[in-house]
Design an enzyme around this catalytic site. Structure first.
Site, short mmCIF file in Angstrom:
data_model
loop_
_atom_site.label_atom_id
_atom_site.label_comp_id
_atom_site.label_asym_id
_atom_site.label_seq_id
_atom_site.Cartn_x
_atom_site.Cartn_y
_atom_site.Cartn_z
N HIS A 1 1.06 -1.12 -0.12
CA HIS A 1 -0.03 -0.08 0.14
C HIS A 1 0.68 1.17 -0.23
O HIS A 1 1.29 1.73 0.91
CB HIS A 1 -0.73 0.04 1.13
CG HIS A 1 -1.90 0.86 1.20
ND1 HIS A 1 -3.22 0.85 1.49
CD2 HIS A 1 -2.05 2.16 0.72
CE1 HIS A 1 -4.02 1.93 1.36
NE2 HIS A 1 -3.25 2.75 0.92
N HIS B 1 1.60 5.21 -2.44
CA HIS B 1 1.15 6.19 -3.24
C HIS B 1 2.52 6.70 -3.79
O HIS B 1 3.23 7.41 -3.07
CB HIS B 1 0.26 7.29 -2.70
CG HIS B 1 -0.77 6.76 -1.82
ND1 HIS B 1 -2.02 6.80 -2.57
CD2 HIS B 1 -1.18 6.27 -0.70
CE1 HIS B 1 -2.94 6.20 -1.72
NE2 HIS B 1 -2.25 6.07 -0.62
N ARG C 1 2.32 8.67 -6.70
CA ARG C 1 1.96 9.99 -7.04
C ARG C 1 2.17 9.89 -8.71
O ARG C 1 1.71 11.02 -9.32
CB ARG C 1 2.86 10.93 -6.38
CG ARG C 1 2.54 11.04 -4.99
CD ARG C 1 0.97 11.09 -4.55
NE ARG C 1 0.78 11.41 -3.08
CZ ARG C 1 -0.38 10.86 -2.44
NH1 ARG C 1 -1.18 10.58 -3.04
NH2 ARG C 1 -0.43 11.25 -1.09
N ASP D 1 -8.93 3.67 -3.01
CA ASP D 1 -8.25 3.97 -1.93
C ASP D 1 -8.22 5.49 -1.93
O ASP D 1 -7.67 6.11 -3.04
CB ASP D 1 -7.09 3.16 -1.79
CG ASP D 1 -6.34 3.72 -0.51
OD1 ASP D 1 -6.86 3.42 0.53
OD2 ASP D 1 -5.35 4.33 -0.61
N ASN E 1 -5.26 9.81 7.45
CA ASN E 1 -6.73 9.29 7.52
C ASN E 1 -6.64 7.82 7.10
O ASN E 1 -6.05 7.57 5.93
CB ASN E 1 -7.48 10.06 6.14
CG ASN E 1 -9.16 9.70 6.43
OD1 ASN E 1 -9.68 9.07 7.37
ND2 ASN E 1 -9.68 9.49 5.02
N ASP F 1 1.52 2.84 3.93
CA ASP F 1 0.23 3.67 3.22
C ASP F 1 1.12 5.04 3.10
O ASP F 1 0.85 6.10 3.37
CB ASP F 1 -0.70 3.89 4.11
CG ASP F 1 -1.84 4.85 3.57
OD1 ASP F 1 -1.82 5.04 2.50
OD2 ASP F 1 -2.74 5.17 4.13
N HIS G 1 3.70 14.36 0.46
CA HIS G 1 2.96 15.57 0.03
C HIS G 1 4.19 16.56 0.14
O HIS G 1 5.03 16.43 0.94
CB HIS G 1 1.83 15.92 1.07
CG HIS G 1 0.55 15.05 1.22
ND1 HIS G 1 -0.32 15.04 0.02
CD2 HIS G 1 0.08 14.04 2.01
CE1 HIS G 1 -1.23 14.30 0.25
NE2 HIS G 1 -1.17 13.79 1.42
#
Length: 439
Positions: A73, A75, A77, A165, A291, A318, A322
């Site tokens: 899991h 990201h 991007r 997700d 979250n 996860d 950012h």
């Protein structure tokens, strides 16, 4: 490390603790890598001196050799938000953390809801990736929750699972159809368990701390209501359901009960859910904004119990990069998410030091278990195959410093924390993808 005239990717590790839960192996052994091929694992490997001269011989006493770690899991991007992370930087962060495979979520721009985007991700991974990239396709077209994406097309192009997700599949009938459709292609459906009506406007866990801070809270029920719904649908359809980023005691309990009834469900949690509690937000530090939110002490203990008893099958990061602008702002407007690829391993190993997990259990949570959930022949040490393994020191002391991370982003709440346990070398596809050893 004795280097001598060693040829590229010829290594002999002496007296390593070799842990491979898929093979029920936990023993001290020598490990031989010849031209990038994992050739032998046995108590004592003797090589003639003329041949030994072509190997880097490493004293691996008190160190571990484990299958290449799998993070199911993350990201990455890319495409669309390369200012946060790219496939190149994300996979470099992965190998620095000991991972050799990462499953990337579909909430990219454009959304990974079709073969073209999946194929693009895989092509970029071949060109610039440092480890295996496993694309996860979307449940719904555009992540809009209205109509199903083409699961057959996604699987045919390389997707290993489907999920929306980042947001839930709010429509229960659509989720039922997704499970039924995915079953035809033997794809797991990954659930982001959140009731949007209950979580709307929430900024952190609902409880005494949110009341004290005057922040709108997200109740545990927001997760648990959706977990209950999805478990009921998995039981109805017989399809494979995977619950992502479990954060509450109630969710752990319901998943355990469903497993005992034979419901085909698996679950993951992330290190921040068994390490942090919501009182960390007393300073309004947006690095802790995520979250589902960081919960209370009772939930942390329940997550640990769920890991220990097998209710929770896997630990995933996860990893959610950012930019500093998106995090360094008012709490209400700050983005949710924590990066984890380069900080997860020591946090997982802390569960071993505190005896929540055995070494074999801990390794399984990030190797053979994620591989099993995704239906992939990974997560084990395969002889006579290109080496895909992690050499780590479980007691390596260091201070987590996100300024040295390979990730493009710096949103790590563990920055400055003294910790133990680090990947020293990561082998992927028969090559040293990352090394902290002196040349």
């Amino acid at each position: 490390m004795k280097k001598g005239k060693a040829d590229p990717c010829n290594y002999l590790f002496r007296r390593a603790r070799v842990i491979d839960p898929a093979r029920d192996l936990d023993a001290v052994a020598d490990v031989l890598v010849v031209d990038g091929i994992l050739t032998d694992i046995k108590p004592n490997i003797d090589l003639p001196s003329d041949r030994l001269a072509h190997f880097a011989v490493i004293d691996a006493s008190e160190k571990w050799i484990v299958p290449g770690l799998i993070d199911m899991h993350v990201h990455l991007r890319e495409p669309g938000e390369e200012y946060k992370e790219t496939i190149a930087t994300g996979t470099m962060a992965a190998v620095a953390g000991g991972y050799t495979a990462v499953a990337c979520m579909p909430n990219t721009k454009p959304v990974n809801d079709c073969a073209a985007v999946t194929e693009y991700i895989l092509e970029r991974a071949r060109e610039q990736g440092h480890c295996r990239v496993l694309p996860v396709g979307a449940v719904s077209s555009g992540l809009e929750g209205r109509s199903l994406a083409e699961f057959g097309e996604l699987k045919g192009s390389g997707a290993v699972a489907v999920t929306d997700d980042g947001r839930p599949v709010a429509n229960s009938m659509l989720m039922r159809r997704a499970l039924e459709y995915a079953k035809n292609f033997d794809l797991p459906v990954i659930s982001h368990a959140e009731d949007p009506a209950l979580s709307e406007g929430g900024l952190m866990n609902e409880g005494p701390t949110s009341t004290l801070l005057g922040l709108h809270g997200i109740p545990k029920a927001a997760e648990e209501v959706m977990v209950a719904r999805d478990l009921a649908l998995a039981e109805l359809t017989g399809a494979r359901l995977h619950i992502a980023h479990v954060s509450t005691a109630g969710a752990v309990r319901m998943i355990g009960e469903a497993k005992s009834r034979g419901v085909p469900v698996t679950a993951e949690t992330a290190p921040h859910y068994f390490t942090l509690t919501d009182d960390r937000l007393m300073t309004f530090d947006t690095l802790y904004k995520v979250n589902p939110p960081i919960r209370g002490p009772a939930d942390v203990e329940a997550i640990k119990r769920g890991l220990a008893d097998g209710t929770i099958d896997a630990v995933a990061t996860d990893h959610a990069p950012h930019s500093s602008i998106e995090k360094d702002t008012e709490f209400e407007y700050a983005a949710n998410g924590i990066i984890g690829l380069e900080s997860a391993l020591p946090l997982i190993l802390e569960l071993v030091r505190e005896k929540t997990l055995t070494p074999s259990q801990a390794v399984a949570k990030v190797s053979c278990n994620p591989a099993r959930i995704l239906g992939l022949p990974l997560g084990t040490l395969l002889l006579n195959q290109r080496a895909c393994m992690t050499y780590l020191d479980p007691e390596f002391y260091f201070v987590l410093d996100c300024t040295t991370f390979r990730s493009k982003s710096r949103n790590c709440p563990f920055h400055g924390q003294p910790t133990r346990g680090r990947a020293l070398m990561t082998f992927f596809n028969g090559k040293v993808a990352f090394s902290r050893l002196s040349k």
